[in-house]
Design a protein around this motif. Structure first.
Motif, PDB file in Angstrom:
ATOM      1  N   SER A 171       0.825  -1.203   0.000  1.00  0.00           N
ATOM      2  CA  SER A 171       0.000   0.000   0.000  1.00  0.00           C
ATOM      3  C   SER A 171       0.859   1.252   0.000  1.00  0.00           C
ATOM      4  CB  SER A 171      -0.921   0.029   1.226  1.00  0.00           C
ATOM      5  OG  SER A 171      -0.173   0.193   2.417  1.00  0.00           O
ATOM      6  N   ASP A 172       0.273   2.320  -0.507  1.00  0.00           N
ATOM      7  CA  ASP A 172       0.775   3.665  -0.299  1.00  0.00           C
ATOM      8  C   ASP A 172      -0.144   4.242   0.772  1.00  0.00           C
ATOM      9  OD1 ASP A 172       2.454   3.180  -2.433  1.00  0.00           O
ATOM     10  OD2 ASP A 172       1.242   4.305  -3.867  1.00  0.00           O
ATOM     11  N   SER A 173       0.431   4.779   1.825  1.00  0.00           N
ATOM     12  CA  SER A 173      -0.393   5.256   2.930  1.00  0.00           C
ATOM     13  C   SER A 173       0.315   6.416   3.625  1.00  0.00           C
ATOM     14  CB  SER A 173      -0.659   4.124   3.921  1.00  0.00           C
ATOM     15  OG  SER A 173       0.573   3.609   4.409  1.00  0.00           O
ATOM     16  N   TRP A 174      -0.395   7.027   4.530  1.00  0.00           N
ATOM     17  CA  TRP A 174       0.174   8.127   5.305  1.00  0.00           C
ATOM     18  C   TRP A 174      -0.644   8.287   6.588  1.00  0.00           C
ATOM     19  CZ3 TRP A 174      -2.665  12.731   6.077  1.00  0.00           C
ATOM     20  CH2 TRP A 174      -3.826  12.853   5.314  1.00  0.00           C
ATOM     21  N   ASP A 175       0.024   8.717   7.653  1.00  0.00           N
ATOM     22  CA  ASP A 175      -0.632   9.086   8.912  1.00  0.00           C
ATOM     23  C   ASP A 175      -1.634   8.022   9.379  1.00  0.00           C
ATOM     24  OD1 ASP A 175      -0.968  10.776  11.080  1.00  0.00           O
ATOM     25  OD2 ASP A 175      -2.637  11.852  10.144  1.00  0.00           O
ATOM     26  N   ASN A 176      -1.217   6.761   9.377  1.00  0.00           N
ATOM     27  CA  ASN A 176      -2.062   5.655   9.825  1.00  0.00           C
ATOM     28  C   ASN A 176      -3.359   5.510   9.044  1.00  0.00           C
ATOM     29  OD1 ASN A 176      -0.366   4.574  11.837  1.00  0.00           O
ATOM     30  ND2 ASN A 176      -0.944   6.249  13.208  1.00  0.00           N
ATOM     31  N   ARG A 177      -3.332   5.899   7.784  1.00  0.00           N
ATOM     32  CA  ARG A 177      -4.478   5.701   6.891  1.00  0.00           C
ATOM     33  C   ARG A 177      -4.080   4.608   5.912  1.00  0.00           C
ATOM     34  NH1 ARG A 177      -7.580  10.998   6.236  1.00  0.00           N
ATOM     35  NH2 ARG A 177      -6.825  12.268   7.950  1.00  0.00           N
ATOM     36  N   PHE A 178      -4.749   3.464   6.008  1.00  0.00           N
ATOM     37  CA  PHE A 178      -4.377   2.291   5.226  1.00  0.00           C
ATOM     38  C   PHE A 178      -5.577   1.767   4.446  1.00  0.00           C
ATOM     39  CE2 PHE A 178      -1.729   2.300   9.055  1.00  0.00           C
ATOM     40  CZ  PHE A 178      -0.469   2.331   8.490  1.00  0.00           C
ATOM     41  N   PRO A 179      -5.340   1.228   3.251  1.00  0.00           N
ATOM     42  CA  PRO A 179      -6.441   0.622   2.512  1.00  0.00           C
ATOM     43  C   PRO A 179      -6.774  -0.759   3.057  1.00  0.00           C
ATOM     44  CG  PRO A 179      -4.412   0.344   1.281  1.00  0.00           C
ATOM     45  CD  PRO A 179      -4.085   1.187   2.492  1.00  0.00           C
ATOM     46  N   GLY A 180      -8.037  -1.095   2.989  1.00  0.00           N
ATOM     47  CA  GLY A 180      -8.456  -2.451   3.306  1.00  0.00           C
ATOM     48  C   GLY A 180      -8.446  -3.287   2.042  1.00  0.00           C
ATOM     49  N   ALA A 181      -8.174  -4.582   2.198  1.00  0.00           N
ATOM     50  CA  ALA A 181      -8.203  -5.507   1.067  1.00  0.00           C
ATOM     51  C   ALA A 181      -9.048  -6.715   1.445  1.00  0.00           C
ATOM     52  CB  ALA A 181      -6.795  -5.946   0.689  1.00  0.00           C
ATOM     53  N   ARG A 182      -9.982  -7.024   0.576  1.00  0.00           N
ATOM     54  CA  ARG A 182     -10.803  -8.232   0.713  1.00  0.00           C
ATOM     55  C   ARG A 182     -10.568  -9.053  -0.550  1.00  0.00           C
ATOM     56  NH1 ARG A 182     -15.357  -5.820   1.263  1.00  0.00           N
ATOM     57  NH2 ARG A 182     -15.183  -5.675   3.520  1.00  0.00           N
ATOM     58  N   VAL A 183     -10.014 -10.247  -0.385  1.00  0.00           N
ATOM     59  CA  VAL A 183      -9.663 -11.098  -1.525  1.00  0.00           C
ATOM     60  C   VAL A 183     -10.592 -12.300  -1.525  1.00  0.00           C
ATOM     61  CG1 VAL A 183      -7.830 -12.445  -2.608  1.00  0.00           C
ATOM     62  CG2 VAL A 183      -7.261 -10.354  -1.355  1.00  0.00           C
TER      63      VAL A 183
END
Length: 141
Positions: A13-25
């Motif tokens: 992921s590319d993220s910042w300030d504890n903001r992360f994408p969720g992934a559902r596979v």
């Protein structure tokens, strides 16, 4: 007809300030993984596949405030990256781009994007493949 396959998926992921994408596979609508992608993540799955199959990677958890602009230039963003996929120990290579379709959610998004492995909107990325997978590779490489 069913066949057994092994699938390995590498996400980051590319993220910042504890903001992360969720992934559902999921494979054929069966969820095999769901979590926030904070670090590079490898997902390994082995199971039965049908003659026709869909691998889906869904990005969720992105908020409008996760994209920061400065004069229409993105300076901070949250993105889910599909780095690599192997099916039965064969890397997809360019098929990762050519055989997939990304369907972003939202009013101000395209209906679909081809050749996209960096998911910048919540939405679903699909890869369709058939079994036996060695025939699918021979037909598509």
């Amino acid at each position: 007809m069913t066949d057994t396959s092994e699938i390995k998926i590498n996400l980051s992921s590319d993220s910042w300030d504890n903001r992360f994408p969720g992934a559902r596979v999921s494979i054929n609508d069966q969820v095999i993984y769901e979590d926030l992608i904070k670090d590079s993540t490898e997902i390994n799955w082995e199971g039965d596949v049908q003659e026709s199959n869909t691998l889906t990677i869904e990005m969720y958890n992105k908020q409008p405030s996760d994209t920061v602009l400065n004069n229409d230039t993105i300076i901070k963003d949250v993105v889910l990256n599909i780095d690599n996929i192997e099916i039965d120990e064969v890397e997809l290579g360019t098929m990762l781009h050519v055989k997939s379709v990304y369907y972003p959610d939202g009013n101000d998004t395209p209906d679909s994007l081809d050749k996209c492995v960096n998911l910048g909107w919540n939405g679903k990325w699909h890869l369709e493949f058939t079994a036996p997978t060695y025939l699918w590779f021979l037909e598509n490489l």
